[in-house]
Design a protein around this motif. Structure first.
Motif, PDB file in Angstrom:
ATOM      1  N   PRO A 138       0.835  -1.197   0.000  1.00  0.00           N
ATOM      2  CA  PRO A 138       0.000   0.000   0.000  1.00  0.00           C
ATOM      3  C   PRO A 138       0.879   1.259   0.000  1.00  0.00           C
ATOM      4  CG  PRO A 138      -0.768  -1.569   1.627  1.00  0.00           C
ATOM      5  CD  PRO A 138       0.555  -2.075   1.117  1.00  0.00           C
ATOM      6  N   PRO A 139       0.428   2.301  -0.623  1.00  0.00           N
ATOM      7  CA  PRO A 139      -0.892   2.497  -1.217  1.00  0.00           C
ATOM      8  C   PRO A 139      -0.962   2.052  -2.682  1.00  0.00           C
ATOM      9  CG  PRO A 139       0.289   4.553  -1.287  1.00  0.00           C
ATOM     10  CD  PRO A 139       1.200   3.551  -0.630  1.00  0.00           C
ATOM     11  N   GLU A 151      -5.516  -7.526  -3.660  1.00  0.00           N
ATOM     12  CA  GLU A 151      -4.574  -6.701  -2.918  1.00  0.00           C
ATOM     13  C   GLU A 151      -4.305  -7.358  -1.565  1.00  0.00           C
ATOM     14  OE1 GLU A 151      -7.499  -5.775  -4.171  1.00  0.00           O
ATOM     15  OE2 GLU A 151      -7.315  -3.885  -5.246  1.00  0.00           O
ATOM     16  N   LEU A 179      -3.708  -2.444   5.377  1.00  0.00           N
ATOM     17  CA  LEU A 179      -4.559  -1.922   4.309  1.00  0.00           C
ATOM     18  C   LEU A 179      -5.406  -0.772   4.803  1.00  0.00           C
ATOM     19  CD1 LEU A 179      -5.648  -5.307   2.770  1.00  0.00           C
ATOM     20  CD2 LEU A 179      -3.855  -3.800   1.992  1.00  0.00           C
TER      21      LEU A 179
END
Length: 183
Positions: free
Chosen positions: A66-67, A115, A183
């Motif tokens: 991330p991001p 993700e 996240l």
């Protein structure tokens, strides 16, 4: 397209239908309408292709931090590979669990890796080729990864590992302090 969930949330196997006749075969590889529930508003930002020559070679375990997290949709265009997703998401009930699927050109399957999950594969046939659809652009500063043979993961590769890149050899081992990707 038939979409099957796996034990890891967001990791899916998509099977398309091939139309075969005396000339050969035709198969749709991607359809934003049919994959709308999988993509959940994401767009494909980048498409990559890899060719790996040697049986037993491993590529991975890679992720974008991330991001710059990305969903990957992976399909085998030639040969055969054993494709693995590892859940690295903090707080996930399947944190550090892995799921694998054998992909081949003949199977018509696509592996969806969301993700927060690392991805890697082992080549089962020489000259295997993969097509990757990514929902984010590559960001070199956000490269992440874990060691393919980390005891904390216990991935059971089907063949002895024959070849690894220098980058993949340098991935860190997970420790008991590892808390996942935030996240």
């Amino acid at each position: 397209m038939n979409i099957e969930a796996t034990p890891i949330a967001g990791v899916m196997v998509v099977t398309g239908q091939a139309f075969v006749d005396h000339r050969g075969a035709f198969q749709r590889l991607y359809c934003d309408r049919e994959l709308a529930d999988v993509l959940n508003g994401r767009q494909i930002a980048q498409i990559n292709h890899s060719r790996t020559t040697q049986v037993g070679a491993v590529r991975g375990m890679h992720c974008q931090l991330p991001p710059h997290g990305e969903m990957k949709l992976v399909r085998c265009l030639r040969g055969r590979v054993w494709d693995v997703a590892v859940d690295l998401r903090a707080g996930s009930p399947t944190f550090l669990h892995w799921h694998a699927v054998e992909l081949s050109a003949e199977s018509g399957q696509m592996f969806v890796i969301p993700e927060g999950c690392a991805h890697g594969f082992q080549v089962l046939e020489p000259e295997s080729e993969l097509l990757y659809l990514h929902t984010a652009h590559y960001a070199p500063q956000a490269e992440g990864g874990v060691c393919h043979d980390d005891p904390a993961l216990g991935i059971q590769w089907p063949l002895p590992v024959a070849v690894l890149s220098q980058r993949d050899r340098a991935h860190p081992l997970l420790t008991s302090e590892y808390s996942g990707i935030q996240l």
